[in-house]
Design a protein around this motif. Sequence first.
Motif, PDB file in Angstrom:
ATOM      1  N   GLU A  61     -40.280 -31.954  76.046  1.00  0.00           N
ATOM      2  CA  GLU A  61     -39.116 -31.615  75.218  1.00  0.00           C
ATOM      3  C   GLU A  61     -39.426 -31.745  73.721  1.00  0.00           C
ATOM      4  O   GLU A  61     -38.833 -31.032  72.898  1.00  0.00           O
ATOM      5  CB  GLU A  61     -37.910 -32.509  75.580  1.00  0.00           C
ATOM      6  CG  GLU A  61     -37.284 -32.211  76.934  1.00  0.00           C
ATOM      7  CD  GLU A  61     -38.040 -32.808  78.126  1.00  0.00           C
ATOM      8  OE1 GLU A  61     -39.058 -33.509  77.893  1.00  0.00           O
ATOM      9  OE2 GLU A  61     -37.621 -32.580  79.271  1.00  0.00           O
ATOM     10  N   HIS A  62     -40.359 -32.662  73.386  1.00  0.00           N
ATOM     11  CA  HIS A  62     -40.694 -32.858  71.966  1.00  0.00           C
ATOM     12  C   HIS A  62     -41.446 -31.654  71.388  1.00  0.00           C
ATOM     13  O   HIS A  62     -41.605 -31.538  70.176  1.00  0.00           O
ATOM     14  CB  HIS A  62     -41.558 -34.124  71.816  1.00  0.00           C
ATOM     15  CG  HIS A  62     -42.841 -34.047  72.590  1.00  0.00           C
ATOM     16  ND1 HIS A  62     -42.900 -34.235  73.959  1.00  0.00           N
ATOM     17  CD2 HIS A  62     -44.108 -33.782  72.194  1.00  0.00           C
ATOM     18  CE1 HIS A  62     -44.153 -34.084  74.366  1.00  0.00           C
ATOM     19  NE2 HIS A  62     -44.895 -33.813  73.312  1.00  0.00           N
ATOM     20  N   LYS A  63     -41.915 -30.749  72.243  1.00  0.00           N
ATOM     21  CA  LYS A  63     -42.653 -29.584  71.741  1.00  0.00           C
ATOM     22  C   LYS A  63     -41.745 -28.409  71.372  1.00  0.00           C
ATOM     23  O   LYS A  63     -42.219 -27.377  70.899  1.00  0.00           O
ATOM     24  CB  LYS A  63     -43.655 -29.100  72.803  1.00  0.00           C
ATOM     25  CG  LYS A  63     -44.796 -30.082  73.041  1.00  0.00           C
ATOM     26  CD  LYS A  63     -45.805 -29.484  74.010  1.00  0.00           C
ATOM     27  CE  LYS A  63     -46.943 -30.456  74.265  1.00  0.00           C
ATOM     28  NZ  LYS A  63     -47.776 -30.029  75.377  1.00  0.00           N
ATOM     29  N   THR A  64     -40.434 -28.556  71.622  1.00  0.00           N
ATOM     30  CA  THR A  64     -39.514 -27.472  71.255  1.00  0.00           C
ATOM     31  C   THR A  64     -38.649 -27.937  70.090  1.00  0.00           C
ATOM     32  O   THR A  64     -38.530 -29.132  69.839  1.00  0.00           O
ATOM     33  CB  THR A  64     -38.563 -27.117  72.424  1.00  0.00           C
ATOM     34  OG1 THR A  64     -37.729 -28.250  72.713  1.00  0.00           O
ATOM     35  CG2 THR A  64     -39.318 -26.708  73.673  1.00  0.00           C
ATOM     36  N   PRO A  65     -38.020 -26.996  69.371  1.00  0.00           N
ATOM     37  CA  PRO A  65     -37.017 -27.408  68.374  1.00  0.00           C
ATOM     38  C   PRO A  65     -35.903 -28.193  69.081  1.00  0.00           C
ATOM     39  O   PRO A  65     -35.814 -28.162  70.311  1.00  0.00           O
ATOM     40  CB  PRO A  65     -36.504 -26.073  67.832  1.00  0.00           C
ATOM     41  CG  PRO A  65     -37.583 -25.071  68.147  1.00  0.00           C
ATOM     42  CD  PRO A  65     -38.199 -25.537  69.418  1.00  0.00           C
ATOM     43  N   PRO A  66     -35.050 -28.890  68.326  1.00  0.00           N
ATOM     44  CA  PRO A  66     -34.032 -29.750  68.942  1.00  0.00           C
ATOM     45  C   PRO A  66     -33.112 -28.996  69.899  1.00  0.00           C
ATOM     46  O   PRO A  66     -32.863 -27.808  69.723  1.00  0.00           O
ATOM     47  CB  PRO A  66     -33.235 -30.281  67.754  1.00  0.00           C
ATOM     48  CG  PRO A  66     -34.065 -30.030  66.560  1.00  0.00           C
ATOM     49  CD  PRO A  66     -34.989 -28.908  66.868  1.00  0.00           C
TER      50      PRO A  66
END
Length: 363
Positions: A61-66
Amino acid sequence: MSDPKTSEPSEVREIRINPVVPSESVLVATARSMRPKKAEELAPRDTRKHVETCPFCRGNEHKTPPVILRWPPDGDWQIRMVENLYPVLGDDREQAGFNFGLQQTIDGYGRHEVIIDHHEHGIAVHEMAESHLAALFGVYQTRMRQLFESDDRLKYVLVFKNFGPAAGASIPHTHSQVIAMPVVPENVDAEVKNSAAHYAKHHHCIFCALIDEALTFEATIYDRNSGAVRRKINVGQYVVERGEKFIAIKPFASRYEWEVHILPLAHQADFLDVRSEDLADLARVMKRTMARLDAVIGGAQYNFFLHSVPHDAQRSAHAPSYHWHLEICPRTSIPTGFELGSGLFVNTINPEQAAERLRTVEL
Ligand SMILES: [Zn+2]
Ligand SMILES: [Zn+2]
Ligand SMILES: [Zn+2]
């Protein structure tokens, strides 16, 4: 009911006019000898459930925008929505519209977001549970509503899906996209205006009339010059799948060989007006339609997109005449110079026969 195998000629070559948008016509040319188009390759099916390096898989999830929106709200997410990392439209209003002679631009203001349709990396739409698909349609509605309410400059929110590289999908993990824009796309505008003109003249919605026709009448095609009957088509044969509230139809003037449209049976202009309890029936018709397409053309690349009444000043005026629908367009052949140059789509499979194969394939 006539048997299409005996009543249909084996080769069809005719130009069919789109009843809603007459300027969009299709050349149906099924003669083998014509070979007007080259087949598009099937997209290799990626059936992996989880891919360590995929930004859309759980744990990354940290690899996508919020995150903008997720479903369900608690616990492990099943559907997740984020900003697009490479938006085609954005907040940037610096390059406001400019005119240079005949060349004009409209500023690229809008929103571009991604919906991760499912936590499983390679799951196909027809493999998703009906309850999941219903939730996905619910997410489409929620975000469309939020976008319209957040900014009244937004006139249209296009929800669409690309599957396969030829259909424009750059990330293999199953996802859809949402683009909110300050203008109404020209093809939607043409549908809206033509259906309004039809309504003004005939006092009924043309989409409703097409559904009625698909369910009841037999159409006769006459020779334009002599007036002689060329052939009869049982238009009931355009029905691919039928639910309690929704229907999947093969358009008479299908641009793509395996194009199918899903519409609400009862008149409804705005996708946002589908009641949440009816999303299950929509999900079922969608799942079965996609399963039929998969069974007949397995692994084809495709796009689907929602056409719903634009939220512009004419919205309520157009509510009686426009009828929302979902267009599914499998990419089984490569567009040719003839098509790009003439604007005339070439369909190499007789839509009546395509519909029959989709309707009768065993699921
Ligand atoms: Zn993934
Ligand atoms: Zn209607
Ligand atoms: Zn449409």
